[in-house]
Design an enzyme around this catalytic site. Structure first.
Site, mmCIF file in Angstrom:
data_model
loop_
_atom_site.group_PDB
_atom_site.id
_atom_site.type_symbol
_atom_site.label_atom_id
_atom_site.label_comp_id
_atom_site.label_asym_id
_atom_site.label_seq_id
_atom_site.Cartn_x
_atom_site.Cartn_y
_atom_site.Cartn_z
ATOM 1 C CG PHE A 126 -1.973 -9.097 -0.229
ATOM 2 C CD1 PHE A 126 -3.102 -8.652 0.844
ATOM 3 C CD2 PHE A 126 -0.969 -10.096 0.619
ATOM 4 C CE1 PHE A 126 -3.151 -9.425 2.325
ATOM 5 C CE2 PHE A 126 -0.924 -10.509 1.809
ATOM 6 C CZ PHE A 126 -2.586 -10.170 2.712
ATOM 7 C CB CYS A 162 -3.374 -1.662 -11.098
ATOM 8 S SG CYS A 162 -4.293 -1.548 -9.104
ATOM 9 C CB ILE A 198 -1.015 -8.354 -6.095
ATOM 10 C CG1 ILE A 198 -1.400 -9.066 -5.787
ATOM 11 C CG2 ILE A 198 0.865 -8.962 -5.562
ATOM 12 C CD1 ILE A 198 -2.215 -10.195 -6.176
#
Length: 237
Positions: free
Chosen positions: A171, A188, A158
């Site tokens: 997302f 991430c 997200i």
């Protein structure tokens, strides 16, 4: 500049629900075209605050993205990447988008939702957790790590942007297909992360379009959960 025309479809939802949250399935779409479409919708919503919130559901051609951060170490140098890279106005480190992954771009006016970004992020996470539970996948949040996990494996990322309290980006849910492009980055920004998908967790075949249909149904049922904060605030004023 306007994005190229796209074939949009709504999955048979009642007009009353669409007026509140319009959901569109756009199929496979280049990243730049989807970004331009988000920008166009956001600009229209700024001019007309009464216009419906939207949720764009689609798949991308292979692409890497990274958010607003001076720390680009998650790209591992970037020169080795097998697909294009875009720096965009969302939070977060590098990630990959491509075939087999459902992209969800909610364009929602948070003035209607208590102007609470953290509540919005938790709403997206809960939406995906509930969706996955329907397929027998016990997904959850992890403390201080935005996204959705199955034990120590990440199944959904997200990253959102907000302008004038209107959201964009959203997302990426791994449904099926090749996850190896994640190996070219630190997904991430989390070292030694294991990426997974609905297909891997269930050992069953899934299509992105079918999962998009399920997301649409659930989002229309749960949008009032997100707006509850503003409604309660209005009553108490």
């Amino acid at each position: 500049m306007n994005p190229p025309p796209v074939a949009a479809a709504t999955f048979g939802v009642a007009d009353e629900a669409i007026a509140d949250l319009r959901v569109r399935w756009l199929g496979r779409m280049e990243f730049v075209a989807a970004l331009l479409l988000q920008e166009e919708i956001l600009a229209k919503k700024r001019k007309d605050r009464l216009s419906a919130d939207e949720l764009l559901l689609l798949e991308h051609e292979p692409v890497y993205t990274i958010g607003r951060t001076p720390d680009r170490s998650s790209l591992l140098g970037a020169t080795h990447l097998p697909h294009p890279l875009f720096s965009i106005n969302r939070g977060g480190q590098a990630t990959y988008h491509g075939p087999g992954q459902l992209m969800g771009y909610p364009i929602i006016d948070l003035h209607r939702c208590g102007q609470d970004l953290h509540r919005y992020l938790r709403w997206i996470e809960q939406l995906l957790i509930e969706l996955l539970a329907g397929d027998g996948i016990a997904a959850s949040r992890r403390e201080s790590l935005t996204g959705v996990w199955v034990e120590n494996r990440k199944i959904a990322s997200i990253g959102v942007g907000v302008r004038h309290w209107i959201t964009m980006h959203g997302f990426a849910l791994n449904v099926c297909g090749d996850l190896s492009p994640f190996n070219h980055i630190v997904p991430c920004g989390i070292n030694k992360i294991a990426m997974t998908s609905i297909e891997k967790e269930t050992e069953k075949a899934f299509s992105v379009a079918d999962v998009a249909t399920a997301v649409e149904k659930l989002a229309l049922e749960r949008i009032l959960d997100l707006r509850m904060a503003q409604e309660v605030q209005s009553v108490n004023v």
